[in-house]
Design an enzyme around this catalytic site. Structure first.
Site, short mmCIF file in Angstrom:
data_model
loop_
_atom_site.label_atom_id
_atom_site.label_comp_id
_atom_site.label_asym_id
_atom_site.label_seq_id
_atom_site.Cartn_x
_atom_site.Cartn_y
_atom_site.Cartn_z
N GLY A 142 -4.44 -4.15 -4.32
CA GLY A 142 -5.40 -3.15 -4.79
C GLY A 142 -4.64 -1.91 -5.20
N HIS A 143 -4.78 -1.52 -6.45
CA HIS A 143 -4.11 -0.32 -6.94
C HIS A 143 -5.15 0.72 -7.31
CE1 HIS A 143 -0.33 -2.73 -8.32
NE2 HIS A 143 -0.41 -2.56 -7.01
N GLN B 207 2.00 -5.92 -3.16
CA GLN B 207 2.37 -5.96 -1.74
C GLN B 207 3.72 -5.24 -1.54
OE1 GLN B 207 1.36 -9.40 -3.06
NE2 GLN B 207 -0.64 -8.51 -2.76
N LYS C 254 2.18 2.31 -5.05
CA LYS C 254 2.89 1.85 -6.27
C LYS C 254 2.04 2.10 -7.52
CE LYS C 254 3.20 -2.30 -4.56
NZ LYS C 254 2.73 -2.06 -3.19
N ASP D 113 0.81 -1.23 0.00
CA ASP D 113 0.00 0.00 0.00
C ASP D 113 0.84 1.27 0.00
OD1 ASP D 113 -2.30 -1.64 0.27
OD2 ASP D 113 -1.97 -1.72 2.42
P1 IMP Z 1 -2.88 -12.68 1.78
O1 IMP Z 1 -1.95 -12.14 0.74
O2 IMP Z 1 -4.33 -12.39 1.48
O3 IMP Z 1 -2.62 -14.12 2.07
O4 IMP Z 1 -2.58 -11.91 3.15
C1 IMP Z 1 -1.36 -12.05 3.86
C2 IMP Z 1 -0.94 -10.72 4.47
O5 IMP Z 1 -0.59 -9.82 3.44
C3 IMP Z 1 -2.03 -10.03 5.28
O6 IMP Z 1 -1.42 -9.33 6.34
C4 IMP Z 1 -2.63 -9.05 4.30
O7 IMP Z 1 -3.24 -7.97 4.95
C5 IMP Z 1 -1.39 -8.63 3.56
N1 IMP Z 1 -1.64 -8.14 2.20
C6 IMP Z 1 -1.91 -8.88 1.10
N2 IMP Z 1 -2.05 -8.09 0.03
C7 IMP Z 1 -1.82 -6.83 0.45
C8 IMP Z 1 -1.76 -5.57 -0.22
O8 IMP Z 1 -1.93 -5.44 -1.43
N3 IMP Z 1 -1.49 -4.49 0.57
C9 IMP Z 1 -1.24 -4.61 1.89
N4 IMP Z 1 -1.26 -5.76 2.55
C10 IMP Z 1 -1.56 -6.86 1.83
#
Ligand code: IMP
Length: 443
Positions: free
Chosen positions: A40-41, A226, A16, A13
């Site tokens: 999410g972008h 991420q 990017k 977040d």
């Molecule tokens: P998962 O990717 O849904 O398995 O989540 C694993 C961890 O990564 C959790 O703490 C999510 O909140 C975090 N996470 C996954 N995608 C994002 C993102 O795009 N932005 C911020 N945190 C993310």
């Protein structure tokens, strides 16, 4: 021609999407290299807001965009994003890797059930089924790739997979009992055969397409999802996602050699946020954290969850510099810190009386670290118009205190900050062509 990687330098977040959109004007192709619809972008163009989970943000600029083999793809969501763009008059020039893995309806069910079972120990996932999809990929026998989805062998493949998963489908509540398996299989078969038909025209060999473009002298931007500290190998394990978010993930995900990457831009927010569980040494659990959350609109794009907010952490940025090989930084949301004084930057950790300058490997140790801060004077609140005016005039027009803040980061990370974002719009971006004062003086 060199490849450019844009990678999150913190916990995701970092903004990017906006930086990729800004840079995409000057490139020929944008490739997303990891993750799935957990990301999410948000891209704001004039008064239009575009939110993507899968398609690289370069699509808004009409560039060729690639969902690479390092990704996991929920076809339903991908088709919705394609339709979303089409409704806005953009026909995406999209390639979907045949190697990418498919997120199926049982993956989110497994994801949420597994989180529920963990109780207090949960990761705080997005619930999008990302972990279970990557787990199946690694298991190798229970996975579906895009190449399977678009082939006439899909029926045979999915039947085998569902048979192997029968016990888990019941245990995790995707179906009630074994009598439901046929019905469940038919629903998936119908729906996903249809998705496969719709996606057929986009599929291809991403590695071949990208390498040919690079060989022809085209500029390719690799967009990570991420951030560094959510990387499965280099993040705060186990509070991480299940893919390689670091810059190296661009090579493994898209099938390009490391020698093709010449510029690696680490995107960092002017402060730090984290969504989901896991250690966060500079987290602000009091009103300054709430203030930053409200001013910065710090709520997850994918889940709407409030993000945890805290001060900027230099140890994290230096760690990101090391594991990604960053060549420069892009600093986002500097405007959000307006009106907050003093500002703090974490420059070391205190761990049981010992001073640490490097981010520890062990998540348990990170949890025990207490931040040591330097304080800087803040600057007064500025309106949107004033920020736009500053962005138009360039770096020198920033309040002196904001310049001090930026240059303090440069000095401590020893990297040039080449882009500063002071608002969500494209025009609210400052590109710094010359080396900043801190660099010129070699401090
Ligand atoms: P998962 O990717 O849904 O398995 O989540 C694993 C961890 O990564 C959790 O703490 C999510 O909140 C975090 N996470 C996954 N995608 C994002 C993102 O795009 N932005 C911020 N945190 C993310």
């Amino acid at each position: 021609m060199p490849g450019i990687v844009v990678v999150g330098a913190q916990f995701g977040d970092e903004g990017k999407g906006k930086i990729v959109d800004f840079l995409a004007e000057k490139v020929d192709m944008v490739v997303r290299y990891n993750g799935g619809s957990n990301a999410g972008h948000t891209v704001k163009v004039e008064n239009k807001v575009f939110k993507f989970h899968l398609i690289p943000s370069g699509a808004v600029r009409g560039k060729k965009v690639v969902c690479s083999g390092g990704m996991v793809i929920n076809p339903q969501e991908l088709i919705e994003e394609i339709r979303f763009l089409e409704r806005r008059g953009i026909e995406p020039d999209l390639v979907v890797s045949l190697r990418a893995h498919v997120t199926l309806p049982y993956h989110p069910v497994f994801d949420r059930a597994s989180e529920k079972r963990k109780g207090e120990e949960k990761i705080g996932t997005t619930g999008k089924g990302i972990g279970p999809t990557y787990s199946d990929k690694m298991k190798r026998v229970e996975a579906i790739r895009i190449e399977d989805l678009v082939s006439n062998k899909f029926k045979e493949k999915i039947s085998k997979v569902l048979e192997a998963k029968k016990k888990w489908l019941i245990e995790y509540g995707a179906i009630k009992d074994k009598n439901e398996i046929e019905k469940y299989k038919n629903v998936i078969l119908n729906e996903y055969t249809n998705y496969g038909e719709k996606l057929k025209k986009y599929v291809g060999d991403d590695s071949l397409i990208i390498n040919e473009a690079l060989d022809q002298g085209k500029k390719v931007l690799f967009e990570g999802a991420q951030g560094t500290l959510l990387d499965v190998d280099h993040g705060t394990y186990p509070y991480v996602t299940s893919s390689n978010a670091v810059a190296g993930g661009a090579c493994t995900g898209a099938g390009v050699g490391p020698n093709k990457i010449k510029r690696i831009i680490g995107v960092a927010k002017a402060y730090t946020t984290r969504v989901g569980r896991g250690p966060f040494p500079t987290e602000l659990k009091e009103e300054t954290g709430d203030l930053i959350r409200e001013k910065g609109g710090e709520y997850g794009t994918t889940t709407g969850r409030p993000r945890r907010c805290g001060w900027l952490d230099i140890l994290i940025l230096n760690y990101a510099k090391r594991v990604n090989g960053l060549t420069e930084l892009a600093l986002t949301k500097l405007d959000v810190l307006s009106g907050i004084t003093p500002l703090k930057i974490c420059v070391a950790y205190n761990l049981n009386g010992k001073k640490l300058k490097n981010f520890p490997v062990s998540t348990e140790l990170v949890e025990k670290c207490k931040p040591k801060y330097v304080e800087l004077e803040g600057w007064s609140d500025l309106g949107r118009e004033e920020w736009r005016e500053i962005a138009k005039k360039g770096y020198d027009a920033l309040p002196q205190e904001a310049k001090n803040y930026v240059e303090e980061i440069e000095r401590r990370v020893n990297l040039p900050i080449k882009i500063i974002s002071v608002g969500p719009g494209r025009e609210e971006t400052i590109e710094i062509k010359k080396e900043l004062k801190s660099k010129r003086e070699g401090i």
